[in-house]
Structures are given as structure tokens and as C-alpha cells.
Design an enzyme around this catalytic site. Structure first.
Site, PDB file in Angstrom:
ATOM      1  N   ASP A  56       0.943  -1.123  -0.028  1.00  0.00           N
ATOM      2  CA  ASP A  56       0.121   0.051   0.042  1.00  0.00           C
ATOM      3  C   ASP A  56       1.167   1.004   0.005  1.00  0.00           C
ATOM      4  OD1 ASP A  56      -1.614   2.174   0.592  1.00  0.00           O
ATOM      5  OD2 ASP A  56      -3.011   0.984   1.606  1.00  0.00           O
ATOM      6  N   HIS A  57       1.313   1.613  -1.248  1.00  0.00           N
ATOM      7  CA  HIS A  57       2.195   2.798  -1.192  1.00  0.00           C
ATOM      8  C   HIS A  57       2.206   3.982  -0.543  1.00  0.00           C
ATOM      9  CE1 HIS A  57      -0.474   4.351  -4.421  1.00  0.00           C
ATOM     10  NE2 HIS A  57       0.037   5.507  -3.831  1.00  0.00           N
TER      11      HIS A  57
ATOM     12  N   HIS B  33      -5.728   2.800   0.997  1.00  0.00           N
ATOM     13  CA  HIS B  33      -5.400   3.624   1.762  1.00  0.00           C
ATOM     14  C   HIS B  33      -5.957   4.605   2.772  1.00  0.00           C
ATOM     15  CE1 HIS B  33      -3.064   2.902  -1.965  1.00  0.00           C
ATOM     16  NE2 HIS B  33      -3.882   3.617  -2.849  1.00  0.00           N
TER      17      HIS B  33
HETATM   18  P1  NAD Z   1       0.332  -2.342 -17.065  1.00  0.00           P
HETATM   19  O1  NAD Z   1      -0.728  -2.780 -17.636  1.00  0.00           O
HETATM   20  O2  NAD Z   1       1.149  -1.098 -17.481  1.00  0.00           O
HETATM   21  O3  NAD Z   1       1.536  -3.643 -16.978  1.00  0.00           O
HETATM   22  C1  NAD Z   1       1.024  -4.892 -16.968  1.00  0.00           C
HETATM   23  C2  NAD Z   1       2.343  -5.942 -17.399  1.00  0.00           C
HETATM   24  O4  NAD Z   1       2.130  -7.116 -17.244  1.00  0.00           O
HETATM   25  C3  NAD Z   1       3.119  -5.590 -18.727  1.00  0.00           C
HETATM   26  O5  NAD Z   1       4.389  -5.923 -18.435  1.00  0.00           O
HETATM   27  C4  NAD Z   1       2.474  -6.936 -19.541  1.00  0.00           C
HETATM   28  O6  NAD Z   1       3.327  -7.297 -20.351  1.00  0.00           O
HETATM   29  C5  NAD Z   1       2.469  -7.891 -18.443  1.00  0.00           C
HETATM   30  N1  NAD Z   1       1.614  -8.851 -18.815  1.00  0.00           N
HETATM   31  C6  NAD Z   1       0.162  -8.826 -19.007  1.00  0.00           C
HETATM   32  N2  NAD Z   1      -0.318 -10.247 -19.214  1.00  0.00           N
HETATM   33  C7  NAD Z   1       0.882 -10.868 -19.139  1.00  0.00           C
HETATM   34  C8  NAD Z   1       0.867 -12.071 -19.501  1.00  0.00           C
HETATM   35  N3  NAD Z   1      -0.184 -13.204 -19.807  1.00  0.00           N
HETATM   36  N4  NAD Z   1       2.217 -12.861 -19.202  1.00  0.00           N
HETATM   37  C9  NAD Z   1       2.984 -12.060 -18.984  1.00  0.00           C
HETATM   38  N5  NAD Z   1       3.162 -10.772 -18.846  1.00  0.00           N
HETATM   39  C10 NAD Z   1       1.778 -10.285 -19.002  1.00  0.00           C
HETATM   40  O7  NAD Z   1       0.058  -2.271 -15.691  1.00  0.00           O
HETATM   41  P2  NAD Z   1       0.820  -1.408 -14.437  1.00  0.00           P
HETATM   42  O8  NAD Z   1       0.091  -0.093 -14.335  1.00  0.00           O
HETATM   43  O9  NAD Z   1       2.213  -1.768 -14.403  1.00  0.00           O
HETATM   44  O10 NAD Z   1       0.205  -2.065 -13.122  1.00  0.00           O
HETATM   45  C11 NAD Z   1       0.676  -3.222 -12.623  1.00  0.00           C
HETATM   46  C12 NAD Z   1       0.086  -3.495 -11.312  1.00  0.00           C
HETATM   47  O11 NAD Z   1       0.607  -2.716 -10.256  1.00  0.00           O
HETATM   48  C13 NAD Z   1      -1.307  -3.580 -11.182  1.00  0.00           C
HETATM   49  O12 NAD Z   1      -1.704  -4.677 -10.167  1.00  0.00           O
HETATM   50  C14 NAD Z   1      -1.835  -2.404 -10.780  1.00  0.00           C
HETATM   51  O13 NAD Z   1      -3.099  -2.324 -10.121  1.00  0.00           O
HETATM   52  C15 NAD Z   1      -0.756  -1.942  -9.754  1.00  0.00           C
HETATM   53  N6  NAD Z   1      -0.604  -0.534  -9.569  1.00  0.00           N
HETATM   54  C16 NAD Z   1      -0.174   0.093 -10.673  1.00  0.00           C
HETATM   55  C17 NAD Z   1       0.244   1.527 -10.220  1.00  0.00           C
HETATM   56  C18 NAD Z   1       0.648   2.621 -11.517  1.00  0.00           C
HETATM   57  O14 NAD Z   1       0.862   3.607 -11.152  1.00  0.00           O
HETATM   58  N7  NAD Z   1       0.801   1.894 -12.556  1.00  0.00           N
HETATM   59  C19 NAD Z   1      -0.037   1.946  -9.077  1.00  0.00           C
HETATM   60  C20 NAD Z   1      -0.534   1.317  -8.156  1.00  0.00           C
HETATM   61  C21 NAD Z   1      -0.922   0.017  -8.270  1.00  0.00           C
END
Ligand code: NAD
Length: 495
Positions: free
Chosen positions: A177-178, A240
Site C-alpha cells: 500500500d504505497h 489507503h
Molecule cells: P501495465 O498494464 O502497464 O503492465 C502490465 C504488465 O503485465 C506488462 O508488463 C505486461 O506485458 C504484463 N503482462 C500482461 N499479461 C501478461 C501475461 N499473460 N504474461 C506475462 N506478462 C503479462 O500495468 P501497471 O500499471 O504497471 O500495473 C501493474 C500492477 O500494479 C497492477 O496490479 C496495478 O493495479 C498495480 N498498480 C499500478 C500503479 C501504477 O501507477 N501504474 C499504481 C498502483 C498499483
């Protein structure tokens, strides 16, 4: 320390989170010497990248931290890319071979940190495959860092947790939980437990109400698809807001240790009243933004954002009142609000203290016992974008006669201090490397938070909301203001 001799495996290495947060955080740790040369990173995702291309991506991700070209090159050389579809079992054999090779090469002692930075629907598959491929059968530690969201209600979270527990023990699961990595959230405990002035007043005898605001000025940007399925309640309140609330409400821990703090947080969460349907309707309001204008900028309505349904009933705003049924807090409302496209970006906490018993400065025409006209003392904790705290008091207005005026004691961390302090993800990765899960969310906390939020969702889902109901650029629907007014209060922060 040898704890930081470790192999990171990042699932979702091509994603937004990896690029924006994880690579820069690893670089900061590297630069400070918290990570020495004995570490390696395997980045995996579906795209067929080469190691060379991956190095370019990593270097670009850390460019804003101004490394020298040699530094950037040396750091990036620790990164290895493995194209991998997480649902394809044969890929884990390939991953295992690379893992063993890097373990030898960098002398990592079998220490592994798995970072699941991708859609939660894959978490179960990934951990199961890690176990079945035999990758977890080495000396050294095996820890997993999991991104939010952890489930979408109690039931799905519980299923996911059971799946992960088949593979990792609770102590090795680090649920991110950042917000818990933010300086001023960590500072809540210092303000409370290192200052007798506050802790002795921190209860229903002296506190009128507590207000927590997590305001965003952005809309859903390019996360419409995800957000429309989630909404503000699940995206912000379940994690959060309830985490911040539990830090404010918990009893003093017997020591500042992981177990002691956690057990107090869980007790606080357990004391939050679980609402009936009727109580939800009375105590929680939801909103969705329509188009609006703020300082010459025009914003479209939520329903026309990319990847959002045109008839969407997803809430982009929540305000509510939590009640905590224990000796300390009985009768003290904890008001919370969060939303998108609000007037200003900012996270703050306002602790509103009770009035003095009698306002001796009241005008001669005001009767004793009627509403005093003094503004309340308020302790404000600023979490972002500025960090610090302030206290508003009443002083005497300079001059002849005797009227009072509010004065404010204000402390802010300087921009330079904020700049040089570790970023939330950097702190949390550092903690996970050192086996410290104080600032991560324990399953018991996740579970209780879902039980609380499920009640609200359940009641809401029985009625069709009257959306949209607030203009982009405002602080939410009128009902969010009425919520406090009917109790005789106001939002202290009104940008
Ligand atoms: P994103 O969609 O940008 O990236 C998803 C990644 O998963 C990519 O690298 C993609 O290639 C990979 N992927 C998808 N399907 C796949 C498969 N079948 N096999 C292998 N790789 C696969 O998502 P994100 O924004 O980086 O978020 C990732 C996680 O972090 C999520 O759980 C999201 O809720 C969480 N999160 C993200 C943020 C943010 O700021 N981006 C903030 C808080 C939490």
C-alpha cells in the site's frame, strides 16, 4: 548486508509501474549503496525484448535521476529480460534456469524477491507455478511483493489469499500500500506517540471529529478500463484511507515493532462499525463528475473518458463517516473523502478538537451555553504534495479591547528535504529486502477492510445513483457537505 544480495524477478517488467516506480527506486537504492553489486533483476513480460533493449528501457526510466553514463550502464547491466507468458507452464523452466545462472554469477545465496507488478488475476497462477517449478526450493529467503488491488471484495480476496498461502507464508508476503511508504504517513506515529501534548488529548473527550481527505485533480487518464470496474470506494477507501485511519485511531503499541503495531491496527479496524444498509445510506455518499471548468481549463465528464461506459454508474468520489466503537473513540466521527477531478490535489488529515467548555470572550449578548463563536483548534497533517503539520490556535487580536483571532503554527518539510527523502516505493522495497513488513498490509487488515467496504458496496448496489452529480473541478457533490453539516461540522479543508 548479505540480505541485499538478491535476485529480483519482476513480473510485468514492461508495464507502467515498473518503468515509473520500480526501476527508479532500485536505482536510488543502488546509488546509496543499499544495493551493492551483488544483485540481479529478471524482468519478464510477454513482449519479446532483448537484454540490450531492456537495458535501454531501464536507462531511460532512471534518466531523470541524472546518473552518469557509466553509472547508468553499470546499473543496467544487472538487468536481464525473459519473455514469458505467465500462464504457460513451460516458461517457468526457462525462468528457473536463468534464475540459477544468475544466482551463481552474482553469488546471491538463493535469496529471491518476486515482484508481481501486473494484473491481480495472474497472481494465483504465478505463485503456484513458482512452487511447482521448484524455484522456491533453495536456501535463502523467498519473498513476494504484491501490488494492489488485493481482491475486489472479501470473497475474492480470501480466495486469492488462500492460493498465495499455499506457496508463501504470511511473513513472506508483502502487500503494497504505497501510502504506507510516504514520509508523513509514517510520521503519524511520531506525532502521536512522541508528543504528550497530543497523545493525552487523543480521544473522545477532546476530539470533536477527524477528517481525512485524499483529493486528486486528475481524471482517470489512461486507466479508464480498470477504474470503471473498480470505482473510488475499492480503489482508495478499502486500502489507503482505512490504513491511514487505523494509524490515527489505534492504541499506542507496547513497542514500535511490526507485531505490536499490527496488532493495534487490527484492533482499531475491528472496532469500526459495520453498517446496515440504512446506516450506509445515512453515512456514505458517492459522486461522479460531469464536465466542468477550473481556471480556464475545461474538463470532460467521466462518462466520456476513454474506456469508460457511456452509462457508467461507477463512483469517482466517495465521502463518508466511520464510527469506531471503543472507549477512545465512541461518538467521534471519522469523516473521509476521496475523488477524482477535484479542485486541488492533496492528502491531508485534520484533527478537530473540541471547544473550550465556555467561551469567556463571547459577546455580552451571547448566552452561556449557546454555540461558542471560537474556531476550533485543528491539527493538520499534510501528506502530499507538501509534507508537514500545522496547528491552529486562538490568540488575542493585537490592540485595545479583547477579541480573539486564529493563529497558525506551521511546519513544512522544505522542497529540498522532500526531494532528498526516499520515495515511497524505494522505502518499501528497502524494507522488503530487510524482512521488515511494518509498512505493508497484513492479511487480517485486508480482510477486515473488505468486510467494512463490502457493506457499503452492497447497499449502494441496490440503488441506482443519480449520476453525474458534481462538476469537475469542485470538491464533490453537495451531499458531501451536507454529511458534516447535519452533525454541526464543516470540512476544514475547502480549497
Ligand atoms: P501495465 O498494464 O502497464 O503492465 C502490465 C504488465 O503485465 C506488462 O508488463 C505486461 O506485458 C504484463 N503482462 C500482461 N499479461 C501478461 C501475461 N499473460 N504474461 C506475462 N506478462 C503479462 O500495468 P501497471 O500499471 O504497471 O500495473 C501493474 C500492477 O500494479 C497492477 O496490479 C496495478 O493495479 C498495480 N498498480 C499500478 C500503479 C501504477 O501507477 N501504474 C499504481 C498502483 C498499483
Amino acid at each position: 548486508t548479505e540480505n541485499t544480495n538478491v535476485l529480483f524477478t519482476i513480473f510485468g517488467a514492461t508495464g507502467d509501474l515498473a518503468k515509473r516506480k520500480l526501476y527508479p527506486s532500485l536505482f536510488r537504492l543502488y546509488k546509496k549503496g543499499d544495493l551493492n553489486e551483488c544483485f540481479a533483476v529478471i524482468g519478464t513480460a510477454r513482449r519479446p525484448w532483448s537484454d540490450d533493449y531492456y537495458h535501454e528501457v531501464v536507462k531511460e526510466a532512471i534518466a531523470s535521476l541524472n546518473p552518469t553514463p557509466e553509472e547508468a550502464e553499470k546499473f543496467a547491466s544487472h538487468f536481464y529480460y525473459q519473455s514469458h507468458d505467465v500462464s504457460d507452464t513451460s516458461h517457468y523452466t526457462v525462468l528457473k534456469d536463468l534464475t540459477n545462472k544468475l544466482n551463481e554469477k552474482y553469488q546471491l545465496g538463493g535469496n529471491r524477491l518476486y515482484y508481481l507488478a501486473m494484473s491481480p488475476r495472474f497472481f494465483g497462477t504465478i505463485v503456484t507455478q513458482l512452487k511447482e517449478s521448484g524455484m522456491l526450493a533453495t536456501n535463502g529467503y523467498h519473498r513476494v511483493i504484491i501490488e494492489k488491488p488485493f481482491g475486489s471484495d472479501f470473497k475474492s480476496a480470501n480466495e486469492l489469499n488462500n492460493e498465495i498461502n499455499q506457496v508463501f507464508a504470511e511473513k513472506d508476503i508483502y502487500r503494497i500500500d504505497h501510502y504506507l511508504g510516504k514520509e508523513m504517513v509514517q510520521n503519524i506515529s511520531a506525532i502521536r506517540f512522541a508528543n504528550n501534548l497530543f497523545e493525552s488529548l487523543w480521544n473522545q473527550r477532546y476530539i470533536d471529529n477527524v477528517q481525512i481527505t485524499l483529493a486528486e485533480n486528475l481524471g482517470v487518464e489512461d486507466r479508464g478500463g480498470y477504474y470503471d470496474q473498480s470505482g473510488a470506494l475499492k480503489d482508495m477507501v478499502q486500502n489507503h484511507i482505512l490504513q491511514v485511519l487505523s494509524l490515527l485511531a489505534m492504541e499506542p503499541p507496547v513497542a514500535f515493532t511490526e507485531e505490536a503495531i499490527r496488532s493495534e491496527k487490527i484492533k482499531a479496524l475491528n472496532a469500526i462499525r459495520l453498517y446496515s444498509e440504512k446506516e450506509v445510506q445515512e453515512n456514505f455518499v458517492r459522486g461522479q463528475y460531469t464536465k466542468g471548468k477550473l481556471a480556464d481549463k475545461e474538463f470532460i465528464d467521466y462518462r466520456h473518458e476513454p474506456n469508460v461506459a457511456e452509462d457508467s454508474n461507477t463512483e469517482t468520489f466517495v465521502a463518508g463517516k466511520f464510527l469506531i466503537d471503543n472507549f477512545r473513540w465512541s461518538g467521534v466521527p471519522f469523516y473521509v473523502r476521496t475523488g477524482k477531478r477535484l479542485t486541488e490535489k492533496g492528502t491531508r488529515i485534520n484533527i478537530v478538537f473540541k471547544q473550550v467548555p465556555i467561551n469567556v470572550f463571547r459577546s455580552s449578548t451571547t448566552e452561556v451555553g449557546t454555540q461558542s463563536e471560537l474556531p476550533p483548534n485543528v491539527l493538520t497533517i499534510y501528506i502530499q504534495p507538501t509534507e508537514g503539520f500545522s496547528m491552529s490556535l486562538n490568540g488575542k487580536e493585537i490592540g485595545q479591547g479583547y477579541s480573539t483571532k486564529p493563529v497558525k503554527l506551521d511546519y513544512r518539510n522544505t522542497a529540498e528535504m522532500v526531494e532528498n527523502s526516499p520515495e515511497a516505493y524505494e522505502r518499501l522495497i528497502f524494507d522488503a529486502l530487510n524482512g521488515d513488513s511494518t509498512n505493508f498490509t497484513h492479511w487480517d487488515e485486508v480482510a477486515q477492510s473488505w468486510r467494512i467496504v463490502d457493506r457499503i458496496r452492497f447497499a449502494w448496489d441496490k440503488q441506482t445513483p443519480d449520476f453525474p452529480n458534481y462538476a469537475a473541478g469542485t470538491m464533490g457533490p453537495q451531499a458531501a457537505f451536507d454529511l458534516l453539516e447535519k452533525d454541526g461540522f464543516n470540512w476544514i479543508w475547502q480549497p
